[in-house]
Design an enzyme around this catalytic site. Structure first.
Site, PDB file in Angstrom:
ATOM      1  N   HIS A 169       3.128  -5.026   4.625  1.00  0.00           N
ATOM      2  CA  HIS A 169       2.517  -3.772   4.181  1.00  0.00           C
ATOM      3  C   HIS A 169       1.671  -3.973   2.933  1.00  0.00           C
ATOM      4  O   HIS A 169       1.824  -4.965   2.212  1.00  0.00           O
ATOM      5  CB  HIS A 169       3.610  -2.748   3.870  1.00  0.00           C
ATOM      6  CG  HIS A 169       4.612  -3.276   2.870  1.00  0.00           C
ATOM      7  ND1 HIS A 169       4.402  -3.240   1.513  1.00  0.00           N
ATOM      8  CD2 HIS A 169       5.809  -3.877   3.052  1.00  0.00           C
ATOM      9  CE1 HIS A 169       5.426  -3.792   0.892  1.00  0.00           C
ATOM     10  NE2 HIS A 169       6.299  -4.193   1.812  1.00  0.00           N
ATOM     11  N   HIS A 180      13.606  -7.332   4.819  1.00  0.00           N
ATOM     12  CA  HIS A 180      13.507  -5.924   4.444  1.00  0.00           C
ATOM     13  C   HIS A 180      14.817  -5.419   3.856  1.00  0.00           C
ATOM     14  O   HIS A 180      15.888  -5.624   4.434  1.00  0.00           O
ATOM     15  CB  HIS A 180      13.135  -5.068   5.657  1.00  0.00           C
ATOM     16  CG  HIS A 180      13.201  -3.593   5.380  1.00  0.00           C
ATOM     17  ND1 HIS A 180      12.392  -2.986   4.448  1.00  0.00           N
ATOM     18  CD2 HIS A 180      14.006  -2.612   5.875  1.00  0.00           C
ATOM     19  CE1 HIS A 180      12.680  -1.686   4.397  1.00  0.00           C
ATOM     20  NE2 HIS A 180      13.654  -1.439   5.251  1.00  0.00           N
ATOM     21  N   ASP A 192       9.243  -8.168   7.674  1.00  0.00           N
ATOM     22  CA  ASP A 192       9.426  -6.908   6.959  1.00  0.00           C
ATOM     23  C   ASP A 192       9.288  -5.771   7.961  1.00  0.00           C
ATOM     24  O   ASP A 192       9.050  -6.006   9.156  1.00  0.00           O
ATOM     25  CB  ASP A 192       8.399  -6.786   5.827  1.00  0.00           C
ATOM     26  CG  ASP A 192       8.908  -5.938   4.667  1.00  0.00           C
ATOM     27  OD1 ASP A 192       9.931  -5.255   4.812  1.00  0.00           O
ATOM     28  OD2 ASP A 192       8.258  -5.946   3.593  1.00  0.00           O
ATOM     29  N   GLU A 213       3.389  -8.284  -2.040  1.00  0.00           N
ATOM     30  CA  GLU A 213       4.492  -9.197  -1.747  1.00  0.00           C
ATOM     31  C   GLU A 213       3.962 -10.457  -1.061  1.00  0.00           C
ATOM     32  O   GLU A 213       4.437 -11.568  -1.330  1.00  0.00           O
ATOM     33  CB  GLU A 213       5.528  -8.486  -0.871  1.00  0.00           C
ATOM     34  CG  GLU A 213       6.243  -7.355  -1.595  1.00  0.00           C
ATOM     35  CD  GLU A 213       7.057  -6.461  -0.682  1.00  0.00           C
ATOM     36  OE1 GLU A 213       7.197  -6.800   0.524  1.00  0.00           O
ATOM     37  OE2 GLU A 213       7.548  -5.420  -1.145  1.00  0.00           O
ATOM     38  N   HIS A 259       3.992  -0.424  -1.194  1.00  0.00           N
ATOM     39  CA  HIS A 259       4.756  -0.682  -2.416  1.00  0.00           C
ATOM     40  C   HIS A 259       4.750  -2.185  -2.652  1.00  0.00           C
ATOM     41  O   HIS A 259       4.278  -2.952  -1.813  1.00  0.00           O
ATOM     42  CB  HIS A 259       6.196  -0.175  -2.279  1.00  0.00           C
ATOM     43  CG  HIS A 259       7.013  -0.957  -1.300  1.00  0.00           C
ATOM     44  ND1 HIS A 259       6.880  -0.808   0.072  1.00  0.00           N
ATOM     45  CD2 HIS A 259       7.961  -1.914  -1.480  1.00  0.00           C
ATOM     46  CE1 HIS A 259       7.714  -1.631   0.681  1.00  0.00           C
ATOM     47  NE2 HIS A 259       8.376  -2.313  -0.234  1.00  0.00           N
ATOM     48  N   GLU A 289       7.781  -2.280   6.929  1.00  0.00           N
ATOM     49  CA  GLU A 289       6.855  -1.196   6.604  1.00  0.00           C
ATOM     50  C   GLU A 289       5.455  -1.384   7.184  1.00  0.00           C
ATOM     51  O   GLU A 289       4.613  -0.497   7.063  1.00  0.00           O
ATOM     52  CB  GLU A 289       6.775  -0.995   5.087  1.00  0.00           C
ATOM     53  CG  GLU A 289       8.039  -0.454   4.470  1.00  0.00           C
ATOM     54  CD  GLU A 289       8.954  -1.529   3.910  1.00  0.00           C
ATOM     55  OE1 GLU A 289       9.893  -1.205   3.184  1.00  0.00           O
ATOM     56  OE2 GLU A 289       8.707  -2.726   4.237  1.00  0.00           O
TER      57      GLU A 289
END
Length: 266
Positions: A105, A60, A8, A135, A117, A10
């Site tokens: 993240h 992502h 990812d 996640e 998020h 972030e």
């Protein structure tokens, strides 16, 4: 040894603003390069520990972020979104020895990353069996469903703490901390060194037990930002309203939870 990487952006060292994560903005070019470099560091660390093949899921947004020509020749890359319920873990199966996570993240509703998020910005919180989930929560359980231990994660301070609490023995590299719209990050060069060294050490040890605890029954609750999203999602078979902005779904099989999420959160 065959290793899977879910990548990812972030949680990449230095990131601080959504512009840096969005492919339509000029700032994204710098951070796709930094994201790629962290993935390459993880690949090199895995190779040093004896990995013969590394499969990378570009996880992502579009699934088309990594600069392919920078990837080592012993890697395979999964790009885009197939529609499979494994989503960020698509491509993993029982043949893998370990799963690694880079650029991860914190979950929605937390403040240790300006880009925190869960899945998308239409969701205010995502809960699994009554606990607010990230996640990584779902991805580590997805890997465990194939018998694959989650061994290493790099990302923000909050994500690292959560991952270590969830998976015994998982190694982490903290890339950044955040407050409000600001981030306080280590240098990308240091992040890459720590990722490379951390992955090698993690895969060189005894990681067979690096599996999250599983349950006999699962309930997922999605709290949306608007009631209209919840109304739409409640039409999924087996889903039910869970308050004015939320929908719930339960099943004893975690793979059915993943299948439901694929449709509920879009």
């Amino acid at each position: 040894m065959k290793v899977f990487i879910s990548a990812d952006i972030e949680g990449t060292a230095g990131i601080a603003h959504w512009n840096e994560a969005e492919r339509t903005h000029p700032d994204w070019a710098e951070f796709r390069a930094l994201m790629t470099a962290e993935v390459v560091a993880a690949c090199e660390g895995a190779r040093a520990a004896g990995a013969t093949e590394v499969v990378i899921k570009d996880a992502h947004e579009s699934g088309r972020n990594l600069i392919l020509d920078r990837l080592p020749d012993y890697t395979r890359i999964v790009r885009g979104w197939s529609g499979h319920p494994d989503e960020m873990m698509y491509g993993i199966d029982e043949s893998f020895s370990a799963a690694l996570y880079t650029g991860y993240h914190s979950k929605a509703g937390t403040e240790v990353n300006p880009l925190a998020h869960t899945s998308n910005l239409r969701i205010s919180r995502l809960l699994l069996n009554g606990e607010v989930a990230s996640e990584f929560t779902f991805n580590a359980l997805c890997a465990a469903g194939y018998g694959v231990p989650s061994v290493f994660l790099s990302g923000d301070v909050g994500m690292c703490a959560e991952a270590k609490a969830m998976v015994p023995g998982l190694a982490t590299v903290e890339t950044l901390d955040g407050r409000g719209k600001a981030s306080n990050s280590i240098a990308p060069t240091r992040a890459r060194r720590l990722i490379r060294e951390g992955v090698t050490a993690a895969l060189s040890g005894d990681f067979a037990r690096a599996l999250p605890a599983t349950a006999d029954h699962y309930e997922v609750v999605i709290e949306f930002c608007t009631p209209t999203e919840a109304y739409r999602a409640a039409w999924y078979p087996g889903a039910k309203a869970h308050g004015p902005r939320a929908v719930a779904f339960e099943h004893k099989d975690f793979s059915e939870i993943l299948r439901a999420l694929l449709f509920l959160k879009v």
